[in-house]
Design a protein around this motif. Structure first.
Motif, PDB file in Angstrom:
ATOM      1  N   SER A  15       0.833  -1.207   0.000  1.00  0.00           N
ATOM      2  CA  SER A  15       0.000   0.000   0.000  1.00  0.00           C
ATOM      3  C   SER A  15       0.864   1.253   0.000  1.00  0.00           C
ATOM      4  CB  SER A  15      -0.944  -0.011   1.212  1.00  0.00           C
ATOM      5  OG  SER A  15      -0.223   0.134   2.428  1.00  0.00           O
ATOM      6  N   LEU A  16       1.957   1.229   0.742  1.00  0.00           N
ATOM      7  CA  LEU A  16       2.875   2.374   0.737  1.00  0.00           C
ATOM      8  C   LEU A  16       3.527   2.534  -0.631  1.00  0.00           C
ATOM      9  CD1 LEU A  16       4.748   2.269   4.173  1.00  0.00           C
ATOM     10  CD2 LEU A  16       3.184   4.023   3.337  1.00  0.00           C
ATOM     11  N   ASP A  17       3.916   1.419  -1.229  1.00  0.00           N
ATOM     12  CA  ASP A  17       4.521   1.463  -2.556  1.00  0.00           C
ATOM     13  C   ASP A  17       3.568   2.109  -3.553  1.00  0.00           C
ATOM     14  OD1 ASP A  17       6.370   0.816  -4.704  1.00  0.00           O
ATOM     15  OD2 ASP A  17       5.046  -0.849  -5.188  1.00  0.00           O
ATOM     16  N   ALA A  18       2.303   1.716  -3.508  1.00  0.00           N
ATOM     17  CA  ALA A  18       1.314   2.275  -4.430  1.00  0.00           C
ATOM     18  C   ALA A  18       1.100   3.765  -4.170  1.00  0.00           C
ATOM     19  CB  ALA A  18      -0.010   1.521  -4.296  1.00  0.00           C
ATOM     20  N   LEU A  19       1.018   4.133  -2.894  1.00  0.00           N
ATOM     21  CA  LEU A  19       0.814   5.540  -2.539  1.00  0.00           C
ATOM     22  C   LEU A  19       1.973   6.406  -3.038  1.00  0.00           C
ATOM     23  CD1 LEU A  19      -0.261   6.804   0.988  1.00  0.00           C
ATOM     24  CD2 LEU A  19       1.557   7.919  -0.269  1.00  0.00           C
ATOM     25  N   LEU A  20       3.197   5.946  -2.796  1.00  0.00           N
ATOM     26  CA  LEU A  20       4.375   6.740  -3.142  1.00  0.00           C
ATOM     27  C   LEU A  20       4.634   6.755  -4.639  1.00  0.00           C
ATOM     28  CD1 LEU A  20       6.622   5.585  -0.177  1.00  0.00           C
ATOM     29  CD2 LEU A  20       5.505   7.800  -0.454  1.00  0.00           C
ATOM     30  N   THR A  21       4.292   5.669  -5.320  1.00  0.00           N
ATOM     31  CA  THR A  21       4.417   5.654  -6.778  1.00  0.00           C
ATOM     32  C   THR A  21       3.476   6.679  -7.397  1.00  0.00           C
ATOM     33  OG1 THR A  21       5.052   3.316  -6.799  1.00  0.00           O
ATOM     34  CG2 THR A  21       4.203   4.239  -8.856  1.00  0.00           C
ATOM     35  N   ALA A  22       2.248   6.718  -6.918  1.00  0.00           N
ATOM     36  CA  ALA A  22       1.263   7.665  -7.440  1.00  0.00           C
ATOM     37  C   ALA A  22       1.624   9.106  -7.098  1.00  0.00           C
ATOM     38  CB  ALA A  22      -0.121   7.332  -6.886  1.00  0.00           C
ATOM     39  N   ALA A  23       2.353   9.299  -5.996  1.00  0.00           N
ATOM     40  CA  ALA A  23       2.688  10.658  -5.548  1.00  0.00           C
ATOM     41  C   ALA A  23       3.799  11.296  -6.361  1.00  0.00           C
ATOM     42  CB  ALA A  23       3.067  10.636  -4.071  1.00  0.00           C
ATOM     43  N   GLY A  24       4.539  10.488  -7.152  1.00  0.00           N
ATOM     44  CA  GLY A  24       5.646  11.047  -7.922  1.00  0.00           C
ATOM     45  C   GLY A  24       6.724  11.625  -7.023  1.00  0.00           C
ATOM     46  N   THR A  25       7.259  10.813  -6.138  1.00  0.00           N
ATOM     47  CA  THR A  25       8.195  11.314  -5.127  1.00  0.00           C
ATOM     48  C   THR A  25       9.469  11.951  -5.690  1.00  0.00           C
ATOM     49  OG1 THR A  25       8.975   9.040  -4.838  1.00  0.00           O
ATOM     50  CG2 THR A  25       7.391   9.860  -3.238  1.00  0.00           C
ATOM     51  N   PRO A  26      10.006  11.545  -6.851  1.00  0.00           N
ATOM     52  CA  PRO A  26      11.189  12.254  -7.345  1.00  0.00           C
ATOM     53  C   PRO A  26      10.970  13.755  -7.511  1.00  0.00           C
ATOM     54  CG  PRO A  26      10.983  10.171  -8.495  1.00  0.00           C
ATOM     55  CD  PRO A  26       9.742  10.337  -7.673  1.00  0.00           C
ATOM     56  N   SER A  27       9.816  14.151  -8.040  1.00  0.00           N
ATOM     57  CA  SER A  27       9.552  15.582  -8.202  1.00  0.00           C
ATOM     58  C   SER A  27       9.347  16.259  -6.850  1.00  0.00           C
ATOM     59  CB  SER A  27       8.328  15.800  -9.094  1.00  0.00           C
ATOM     60  OG  SER A  27       7.164  15.239  -8.504  1.00  0.00           O
ATOM     61  N   VAL A  28       8.740  15.540  -5.913  1.00  0.00           N
ATOM     62  CA  VAL A  28       8.565  16.081  -4.566  1.00  0.00           C
ATOM     63  C   VAL A  28       9.927  16.295  -3.903  1.00  0.00           C
ATOM     64  CG1 VAL A  28       7.604  15.634  -2.272  1.00  0.00           C
ATOM     65  CG2 VAL A  28       6.301  15.006  -4.306  1.00  0.00           C
ATOM     66  N   ALA A  29      10.838  15.323  -4.064  1.00  0.00           N
ATOM     67  CA  ALA A  29      12.169  15.428  -3.481  1.00  0.00           C
ATOM     68  C   ALA A  29      12.950  16.588  -4.083  1.00  0.00           C
ATOM     69  CB  ALA A  29      12.931  14.116  -3.670  1.00  0.00           C
ATOM     70  N   ARG A  30      12.811  16.795  -5.376  1.00  0.00           N
ATOM     71  CA  ARG A  30      13.518  17.904  -6.018  1.00  0.00           C
ATOM     72  C   ARG A  30      12.987  19.253  -5.514  1.00  0.00           C
ATOM     73  NH1 ARG A  30      16.994  16.367  -9.687  1.00  0.00           N
ATOM     74  NH2 ARG A  30      16.792  14.330 -10.703  1.00  0.00           N
ATOM     75  N   ALA A  31      11.689  19.371  -5.368  1.00  0.00           N
ATOM     76  CA  ALA A  31      11.107  20.608  -4.846  1.00  0.00           C
ATOM     77  C   ALA A  31      11.566  20.853  -3.405  1.00  0.00           C
ATOM     78  CB  ALA A  31       9.587  20.555  -4.917  1.00  0.00           C
ATOM     79  N   TRP A  32      11.606  19.788  -2.626  1.00  0.00           N
ATOM     80  CA  TRP A  32      12.048  19.901  -1.227  1.00  0.00           C
ATOM     81  C   TRP A  32      13.496  20.396  -1.176  1.00  0.00           C
ATOM     82  CZ3 TRP A  32       9.082  18.902   3.130  1.00  0.00           C
ATOM     83  CH2 TRP A  32       9.788  18.862   4.348  1.00  0.00           C
ATOM     84  N   GLY A  33      14.342  19.849  -2.027  1.00  0.00           N
ATOM     85  CA  GLY A  33      15.737  20.270  -2.055  1.00  0.00           C
ATOM     86  C   GLY A  33      15.905  21.726  -2.455  1.00  0.00           C
ATOM     87  N   ALA A  34      14.946  22.257  -3.195  1.00  0.00           N
ATOM     88  CA  ALA A  34      14.984  23.659  -3.619  1.00  0.00           C
ATOM     89  C   ALA A  34      14.356  24.586  -2.580  1.00  0.00           C
ATOM     90  CB  ALA A  34      14.265  23.816  -4.955  1.00  0.00           C
ATOM     91  N   GLY A  35      13.883  24.009  -1.459  1.00  0.00           N
ATOM     92  CA  GLY A  35      13.305  24.822  -0.403  1.00  0.00           C
ATOM     93  C   GLY A  35      11.811  25.020  -0.507  1.00  0.00           C
ATOM     94  N   GLU A  36      11.153  24.331  -1.443  1.00  0.00           N
ATOM     95  CA  GLU A  36       9.700  24.408  -1.598  1.00  0.00           C
ATOM     96  C   GLU A  36       9.076  23.195  -0.909  1.00  0.00           C
ATOM     97  OE1 GLU A  36       6.146  24.898  -1.805  1.00  0.00           O
ATOM     98  OE2 GLU A  36       7.286  26.568  -2.689  1.00  0.00           O
ATOM     99  N   HIS A  37       8.377  23.442   0.210  1.00  0.00           N
ATOM    100  CA  HIS A  37       7.938  22.341   1.065  1.00  0.00           C
ATOM    101  C   HIS A  37       6.463  21.977   0.910  1.00  0.00           C
ATOM    102  CE1 HIS A  37      11.381  24.042   3.632  1.00  0.00           C
ATOM    103  NE2 HIS A  37      11.818  22.965   3.024  1.00  0.00           N
TER     104      HIS A  37
END
Length: 318
Positions: A15-37
Motif C-alpha cells: 500500500s505504501l509502494d502504491a501511494l508513493l508511486t502515485a505521488a511522484g516522489t522524485p519531483s517532490v524530493a527535487r522541490a524539497w531540495g529547492a526549499g519548496e515544502h
C-alpha cells in the motif's frame, strides 16, 4: 534463521509502494531540495495517515508502538521512493518526547497524524527550516529549541537540508533516554536498504537497455557479477535489519545499520559506474538515491561507530 513478513506487513508495504508511486516522489524530493515544502508536507501528511510513524509512538499517545518491525517495513519503502524530510529524526523525536509526559501528550498525537514534523540535531538540524519541532542534543542533554536560523548549510544530498538551531530553549531531559538513538539507527538502516533496492532495480533495468558492441551491457559477465554482488549484499542486510527490529538490542541494530548502509553504498557505486556519464548528472533521477546512499551511511552512527557498538555489545554478553 529466516525472517518472513506476515501477510498484513506485506500488504502494508504494497500500500505504501502504491501511494508513493502515485505521488511522484522524485519531483517532490527535487522541490524539497529547492526549499519548496508544499508538496513535501502534503506527502508527509499522507504517509503519516497511512501509519508510517505510528509504530514509533506508544499507544497511549495514539500510536501503535513500540512496533519496530512495522517501522522497518515502512522505512524500507520510504527509502525505495526517496521520500524527503526528517524521517529518522521524527522517529528519534518520538522516542525522546515519550519520556516527557506533558510534551508527549501535546505533540505525539500530532506527530502520528502528520500535523507536526519534528527533527533532531546538534550543531545542525536536518530540515530545521521545515520542521515544526526542533530538538537539540547537546552535552548529553535534550533541549527543545525555539527554531532554526534562516539559511541552509550545504549538504551532499539536496533533499537533506541543514539549518542551525537557535540558542536557548527548554531543557527536556538531562540525559538521552536509553535506547532512543537505537530507533534512529533502525529507521536509517531500513531507509538505506530501500535506497539500495531502488538503485539495484533501476540499474538492472538500465543495463538491459544500454547497448555496447551491439548488445545490452547486462549480457556482459562482468556486469552480471557486479549486479549479483550488490543483490547479495542487500539480501544479507535484510534479515539483519528485521532481526534487529525483533530484538531491539543496540549491538544488533548497529550491525544492521552497517550491513544495510554499506550494501546501499556499494550498490550506489555500481549503479554510478554502470550508468556511465548520465549517472553523474543531477538532473537524472538516479542522483536522488546516489546522494542519499552516501549521507545515510554516516547518519546516526558512522560505520566505525556502529562496528565499535557491535564489538562492545558482544563483550558485554555472556
Amino acid at each position: 534463521m529466516r525472517f518472513l513478513l506476515t501477510g498484513e506487513q506485506r500488504a502494508f508495504a504494497r500500500s505504501l509502494d502504491a501511494l508513493l508511486t502515485a505521488a511522484g516522489t522524485p519531483s517532490v524530493a527535487r522541490a524539497w531540495g529547492a526549499g519548496e515544502h508544499t508538496a513535501g508536507r502534503a506527502l508527509w501528511s499522507r504517509i503519516a495517515e497511512a501509519g508510517v510513524f505510528a509504530p514509533a509512538v506508544p499507544e497511549e499517545y495514539e500510536g501503535m508502538g513500540p512496533f519496530p518491525v512495522g517501522l522497518a517495513v515502512a522505512f524500507v519503502e520510504l527509502g525505495r521512493h526517496a521520500v524527503p524530510g526528517p524521517l529518522a529524526e521524527t522517529v528519534l523525536a518520538a522516542a525522546l518526547l515519550a519520556g516527557v509526559p506533558g510534551h508527549a501528550a501535546r505533540l505525539l498525537p500530532q506527530l502520528v497524524s502528520g500535523k507536526v514534523m519534528a527533527t533532531v540535531g546538534g550543531a545542525y538540524a536536518l530540515d530545521g527550516d521545515a520542521a515544526d519541532v526542533v530538538l537539540v542534543l547537546a552535552d548529553g542533554k535534550v533541549w527543545l529549541s525555539p527554531g532554526c536560523r534562516p539559511g541552509v548549510r550545504p549538504s551532499l544530498d539536496p533533499a537533506r537540508r541543514l539549518a542551525a538551531p537557535l540558542p536557548g530553549g527548554e531543557l527536556l531531559c538531562s540525559a538521552v533516554p536509553p535506547g532512543a538513538l537505537d530507533w534512529a539507527r533502525l529507521a536509517t538502516a531500513a531507509q538505506a536498504l530501500g535506497v539500495g533496492l531502488a538503485l539495484l532495480e533501476r540499474t538492472v533495468g538500465y543495463a538491459g537497455q544500454r547497448v555496447q558492441f551491439g548488445v545490452p551491457i547486462g549480457s556482459f559477465q562482468a556486469v552480471k557479477h557486479r549486479l549479483a554482488d550488490a543483490a547479495i549484499a542487500l539480501e544479507f542486510a535484510r534479515p539483519l535489519l528485521f532481526g534487529a527490529a525483533l530484538t531491539m538490542a543496540s549491538a544488533d541494530i548497529a550491525a544492521a545499520k552497517v550491513a544495510a548502509c554499506e550494501a546501499a553504498y556499494a550498490t550506489a557505486r555500481t549503479a554510478l559506474q554502470l550508468h556511465g556519464a548520465i549517472g553523474y548528472t543531477a538532473e537524472y533521477d538516479l542522483s536522488l538515491w546516489l546522494t542519499k546512499a552516501r549521507v545515510l551511511r554516516g547518519a546516526w552512527g558512522t560505520p566505525a561507530e556502529c562496528r565499535a557498538a557491535v564489538l562492545s555489545g558482544r563483550r558485554a554478553g555472556p
